[in-house]
Write an enzyme that holds these catalytic residues in place. Sequence first.
Site, PDB file in Angstrom:
ATOM      1  N   CYS A  67     -27.162 -17.112  76.470  1.00 33.27           N
ATOM      2  CA  CYS A  67     -26.819 -17.913  75.292  1.00 33.27           C
ATOM      3  C   CYS A  67     -27.779 -18.817  74.847  1.00 33.27           C
ATOM      4  CB  CYS A  67     -25.517 -18.751  75.570  1.00 33.27           C
ATOM      5  SG  CYS A  67     -24.875 -19.386  74.362  1.00 33.27           S
ATOM      6  N   CYS A  71     -25.373 -26.136  75.347  1.00 32.00           N
ATOM      7  CA  CYS A  71     -24.126 -26.942  76.092  1.00 32.00           C
ATOM      8  C   CYS A  71     -24.562 -27.319  77.293  1.00 32.00           C
ATOM      9  CB  CYS A  71     -22.819 -25.831  75.932  1.00 32.00           C
ATOM     10  SG  CYS A  71     -22.499 -25.332  74.579  1.00 32.00           S
ATOM     11  N   CYS A  74     -22.775 -25.993  80.581  1.00 31.75           N
ATOM     12  CA  CYS A  74     -22.819 -24.382  80.841  1.00 31.75           C
ATOM     13  C   CYS A  74     -23.884 -23.880  81.454  1.00 31.75           C
ATOM     14  CB  CYS A  74     -22.510 -23.696  79.293  1.00 31.75           C
ATOM     15  SG  CYS A  74     -22.295 -21.797  79.520  1.00 31.75           S
ATOM     16  N   CYS A 111      -8.085 -12.667  78.318  1.00 33.93           N
ATOM     17  CA  CYS A 111      -8.946 -13.335  77.316  1.00 33.93           C
ATOM     18  C   CYS A 111     -10.279 -12.715  78.015  1.00 33.93           C
ATOM     19  CB  CYS A 111      -8.932 -14.840  77.736  1.00 33.93           C
ATOM     20  SG  CYS A 111      -7.200 -15.331  77.690  1.00 33.93           S
ATOM     21  N   CYS A 142      -6.999 -12.176  73.757  1.00 34.10           N
ATOM     22  CA  CYS A 142      -7.636 -13.450  73.250  1.00 34.10           C
ATOM     23  C   CYS A 142      -9.168 -13.296  73.572  1.00 34.10           C
ATOM     24  CB  CYS A 142      -7.205 -14.618  74.293  1.00 34.10           C
ATOM     25  SG  CYS A 142      -8.138 -16.406  73.774  1.00 34.10           S
ATOM     26  N   CYS A 202      -6.448 -21.021  70.250  1.00 36.26           N
ATOM     27  CA  CYS A 202      -6.713 -21.449  71.509  1.00 36.26           C
ATOM     28  C   CYS A 202      -7.730 -22.702  71.441  1.00 36.26           C
ATOM     29  CB  CYS A 202      -6.824 -20.603  72.469  1.00 36.26           C
ATOM     30  SG  CYS A 202      -7.186 -21.120  74.208  1.00 36.26           S
ATOM     31  N   ARG A 274      -2.655 -25.623  78.673  1.00 38.68           N
ATOM     32  CA  ARG A 274      -3.290 -25.090  79.730  1.00 38.68           C
ATOM     33  C   ARG A 274      -4.129 -25.793  80.772  1.00 38.68           C
ATOM     34  NH1 ARG A 274      -5.911 -20.346  77.573  1.00 38.68           N
ATOM     35  NH2 ARG A 274      -3.945 -19.564  77.758  1.00 38.68           N
TER      36      ARG A 274
END
Length: 336
Positions: A67, A71, A74, A111, A142, A202, A274
Amino acid sequence: MPDGSSPVARPSSSVEVRNDWTVPEIQALLDLPFPELMFRAQSLHRLSFDPTDIQISTLLSIKTGGCPEDCAYCPQSARHEDSVKADRLMAVEKVLTEAKKARDAGASRFCMGAAWRSPKDHDLETVCAMVEGVKGLGLETCVTLGMLDAGQAGRLKDAGLDYYNHNLDTSPEYYGEIITTRTYQDRLDTLSNVRDAGINVCCGGIVGMGENETDRAGLIAALATLPTHPESVPINLLVRVKGTPLGDAEEIDPLDFVRMIAAARITMPKSRVRLAAGRENMSDETQALCFLAGANSIFYGERLLTTPNPQAQRDRNLLDRLGMHTTGIGLDAVQA
């Protein structure tokens, strides 16, 4: 486990839903004596949900690593030391095989996550085929694919997508300490495109990234003042991964995490809250307090994208001990 016909289930349509929460109001909630905070959260929870019901989701990484975002939490970021090796997008049939396993293990929602800044058109076509296939298995769908424009959101809606996950992560004020490659407004724009397309949202955040108490209140305020509250609100506890900037972040008091669950329940009373990443490192007692504070959804399965999740047997044992039942097939349908 109970069969779902619990006499404590008394949903009400009279719950007040506000979209004008302020940071000081939420800070005041977080500062309440713990028994009072839990009482308020549980009281509201019972007005909209059966307090013994837990919705089960399973999360699969359909494209891992590489990616371009930075972040700080991550391991899939190509910008971090020891980042996860980049893989190609999974084949549709392989994803459907995993979805069948999740359905048979008790999941009601499947998901799918891809480590992209935003999806390319040919990749989105493949994801749409995945969505259609998973829907055909009788599961809610999702995906989390990064940023979306209005046209991409429309294509996913046409494919039958039920939910789109796109977290705010933290407060607007602390956000720049965690991510520099996309702005807070970028995230809000994606949420708007998803909502305008008619897809359920979400959206939640992460606790334990070095933020202060005001930032935690600011995250809840950002979520609770969206034009429509997210239908699903994942509250994540940071999973510290070696090689990321937050790999050595200081652990937070578990009761502070429970307070965040309670604040989410009070401010977003009709949303599914959640208990998401970080459960692997939580005691059963902490998880039980989170359920008491209003959490009524978990991810079920051994991994969340690239980080561990509690073993299935541990989840079954815990929910059995608490007398909880699950939305969907139910964990008791799974062979030990």
